[in-house]
Scaffold this motif. Structure first.
Motif, PDB file in Angstrom:
ATOM      1  N   ASP A 124      31.327  55.471  18.623  1.00 11.09           N
ATOM      2  CA  ASP A 124      30.275  55.183  19.632  1.00 11.09           C
ATOM      3  C   ASP A 124      30.877  54.413  20.749  1.00 11.09           C
ATOM      4  N   TYR A 125      29.872  53.526  21.245  1.00  7.31           N
ATOM      5  CA  TYR A 125      30.529  52.779  22.574  1.00  7.31           C
ATOM      6  C   TYR A 125      31.264  51.531  21.629  1.00  7.31           C
ATOM      7  N   ILE A 126      30.873  51.063  20.849  1.00  7.06           N
ATOM      8  CA  ILE A 126      31.426  50.022  20.150  1.00  7.06           C
ATOM      9  C   ILE A 126      32.683  50.240  19.705  1.00  7.06           C
ATOM     10  N   GLY A 127      32.871  51.510  19.221  1.00  5.43           N
ATOM     11  CA  GLY A 127      34.374  52.076  19.163  1.00  5.43           C
ATOM     12  C   GLY A 127      35.244  51.929  20.250  1.00  5.43           C
ATOM     13  N   LEU A 128      34.799  52.165  21.315  1.00  3.03           N
ATOM     14  CA  LEU A 128      35.428  52.226  22.460  1.00  3.03           C
ATOM     15  C   LEU A 128      35.946  50.932  23.012  1.00  3.03           C
ATOM     16  N   LEU A 129      34.928  49.802  22.585  1.00  3.10           N
ATOM     17  CA  LEU A 129      35.083  48.341  23.135  1.00  3.10           C
ATOM     18  C   LEU A 129      36.392  47.680  22.238  1.00  3.10           C
ATOM     19  N   GLU A 130      36.461  48.440  20.853  1.00  5.18           N
ATOM     20  CA  GLU A 130      37.539  48.064  20.069  1.00  5.18           C
ATOM     21  C   GLU A 130      38.959  48.247  20.400  1.00  5.18           C
ATOM     22  N   ASN A 131      39.016  49.096  21.436  1.00  4.61           N
ATOM     23  CA  ASN A 131      40.436  49.309  22.139  1.00  4.61           C
ATOM     24  C   ASN A 131      40.414  48.958  23.324  1.00  4.61           C
ATOM     25  N   GLN A 132      39.741  47.918  23.988  1.00  4.70           N
ATOM     26  CA  GLN A 132      39.894  47.307  25.297  1.00  4.70           C
ATOM     27  C   GLN A 132      39.837  46.055  25.245  1.00  4.70           C
ATOM     28  N   THR A 133      40.571  45.417  25.952  1.00  2.00           N
ATOM     29  CA  THR A 133      40.687  43.810  26.028  1.00  2.00           C
ATOM     30  C   THR A 133      39.981  43.174  26.923  1.00  2.00           C
ATOM     31  N   HIS A 134      39.315  41.957  26.553  1.00  2.00           N
ATOM     32  CA  HIS A 134      38.854  40.828  27.773  1.00  2.00           C
ATOM     33  C   HIS A 134      39.664  39.879  27.688  1.00  2.00           C
ATOM     34  N   LEU A 135      39.835  39.390  28.919  1.00  2.00           N
ATOM     35  CA  LEU A 135      40.677  38.346  28.920  1.00  2.00           C
ATOM     36  C   LEU A 135      40.434  36.865  28.712  1.00  2.00           C
ATOM     37  N   GLY A 136      38.896  36.869  28.516  1.00  2.00           N
ATOM     38  CA  GLY A 136      38.276  35.508  28.277  1.00  2.00           C
ATOM     39  C   GLY A 136      38.471  34.480  29.457  1.00  2.00           C
ATOM     40  N   GLY A 137      38.065  33.316  28.995  1.00  2.00           N
ATOM     41  CA  GLY A 137      37.983  32.287  29.789  1.00  2.00           C
ATOM     42  C   GLY A 137      37.142  31.109  29.369  1.00  2.00           C
ATOM     43  N   MET A 138      37.264  30.132  30.495  1.00  2.00           N
ATOM     44  CA  MET A 138      36.348  28.942  30.087  1.00  2.00           C
ATOM     45  C   MET A 138      34.895  29.318  31.038  1.00  2.00           C
ATOM     46  N   TYR A 139      33.775  29.146  30.484  1.00  2.00           N
ATOM     47  CA  TYR A 139      32.418  29.368  31.167  1.00  2.00           C
ATOM     48  C   TYR A 139      31.551  28.410  31.197  1.00  2.00           C
ATOM     49  N   LEU A 140      31.026  28.102  32.277  1.00  5.40           N
ATOM     50  CA  LEU A 140      30.042  26.754  32.419  1.00  5.40           C
ATOM     51  C   LEU A 140      28.811  27.398  33.111  1.00  5.40           C
ATOM     52  N   ASN A 141      27.700  27.180  32.398  1.00  7.02           N
ATOM     53  CA  ASN A 141      26.341  27.484  32.847  1.00  7.02           C
ATOM     54  C   ASN A 141      26.288  28.879  33.299  1.00  7.02           C
ATOM     55  N   VAL A 142      26.837  29.939  32.688  1.00  9.29           N
ATOM     56  CA  VAL A 142      26.659  31.215  33.055  1.00  9.29           C
ATOM     57  C   VAL A 142      25.633  32.011  32.210  1.00  9.29           C
ATOM     58  N   THR A 143      25.107  32.868  32.858  1.00  6.58           N
ATOM     59  CA  THR A 143      24.057  33.496  32.328  1.00  6.58           C
ATOM     60  C   THR A 143      24.245  34.457  31.371  1.00  6.58           C
ATOM     61  N   VAL A 144      23.799  34.892  30.209  1.00 10.51           N
ATOM     62  CA  VAL A 144      24.102  35.853  29.609  1.00 10.51           C
ATOM     63  C   VAL A 144      24.282  37.267  30.267  1.00 10.51           C
ATOM     64  N   ALA A 145      23.395  37.624  31.187  1.00  9.71           N
ATOM     65  CA  ALA A 145      23.513  38.832  31.749  1.00  9.71           C
ATOM     66  C   ALA A 145      24.660  38.732  32.540  1.00  9.71           C
ATOM     67  N   ALA A 146      25.287  38.013  33.283  1.00 10.33           N
ATOM     68  CA  ALA A 146      26.288  38.053  33.982  1.00 10.33           C
ATOM     69  C   ALA A 146      27.537  38.067  33.026  1.00 10.33           C
ATOM     70  N   LEU A 147      27.527  37.276  31.697  1.00 10.21           N
ATOM     71  CA  LEU A 147      28.704  37.500  30.954  1.00 10.21           C
ATOM     72  C   LEU A 147      29.008  38.910  30.224  1.00 10.21           C
ATOM     73  N   VAL A 148      27.801  39.412  29.888  1.00  9.45           N
ATOM     74  CA  VAL A 148      27.660  40.729  29.204  1.00  9.45           C
ATOM     75  C   VAL A 148      28.029  41.762  30.220  1.00  9.45           C
ATOM     76  N   ALA A 149      27.694  41.720  31.704  1.00  4.93           N
ATOM     77  CA  ALA A 149      28.357  42.585  32.630  1.00  4.93           C
ATOM     78  C   ALA A 149      29.841  42.576  32.709  1.00  4.93           C
ATOM     79  N   GLU A 150      30.150  41.268  32.693  1.00  6.03           N
ATOM     80  CA  GLU A 150      31.904  41.135  32.688  1.00  6.03           C
ATOM     81  C   GLU A 150      32.457  41.662  31.572  1.00  6.03           C
TER      82      GLU A 150
END
Length: 196
Positions: free
Chosen positions: A65-91
């Motif tokens: 499923d979609y979670i299996g797709l996410l297993e093969n993709q890299t998120h570059l991470g970072g420091m987050y300060l007062n970011v909404t969950v909606a913005a972080l999930v969209a990223e």
């Protein structure tokens, strides 16, 4: 679904296809398809592996499923300060379809996400806000708040007794070694006496 978010579950599907043509088929990895049973959506899947017999008349397909797709993709991470969950999930999810509960979408997060798979990044976000993530019987990733009410209580008649079997226990070990010499007889040496 893990309510503690130790991991995000990947829904898997395996299907066998019989080819009635003389022409072989090739299945592209991550090719999407939806599975229905009695007009009810069971999920959206993406081909992970496929194989066939020598005559190309029988194919076995494994998909995630979609979670299996996410297993093969890299998120570059970072420091987050007062970011909404909606913005972080969209990223993290990019263009993948998802549904985010508005109650948790407005929450604010501050912290660090290391470079990791998008699956693991999404799991950490869900853990930090007390959310659950599922793709079962859906054509998107559903992110919602963990329920706070008890839907049902397991009655005693549903509890089945568990049975355990104990295997024989090792009480001693005996080790024998052998030395071989060219043009000589075998000599057995007791390298370690019996240990109890």
């Amino acid at each position: 679904i893990s309510t503690k978010n130790e991991t995000l579950s990947i829904n898997n599907m395996s299907v066998n296809i019989i080819n009635k043509n003389d022409i072989g088929m090739l299945f592209q990895r991550t090719l999407p398809f939806k599975v229905y049973k009695n007009d009810v959506l069971y999920g959206c899947f993406f081909i992970d592996t496929s194989s066939s017999n020598a005559k190309k008349t029988f194919y076995s397909i494994n998909a995630n499923d979609y979670i299996g797709l996410l297993e093969n993709q890299t998120h570059l991470g970072g420091m987050y300060l007062n970011v909404t969950v909606a913005a972080l999930v969209a990223e993290v999810l990019g263009k993948l379809p998802y549904e985010l509960d508005s109650i948790i979408g407005d929450k604010i997060l501050t912290g660090y996400l290391p470079i990791q798979t998008k699956r693991e990044a999404l799991r950490q976000i869900a853990f930090s806000i007390g959310a659950i993530i599922d793709t079962s019987r859906s054509d998107k990733i559903v992110i919602k708040a963990l329920p706070t009410t008890i839907n049902s209580i397991l009655s005693e008649d549903k509890i089945i007794e568990m049975k355990t079997t104990e295997l024989s226990i090792t009480t001693s070990i005996e080790l024998n070694t052998h030395k071989y010499r060219p043009n000589a007889e075998e000599i057995e040496v007791d390298a370690c006496p019996e240990i109890k």
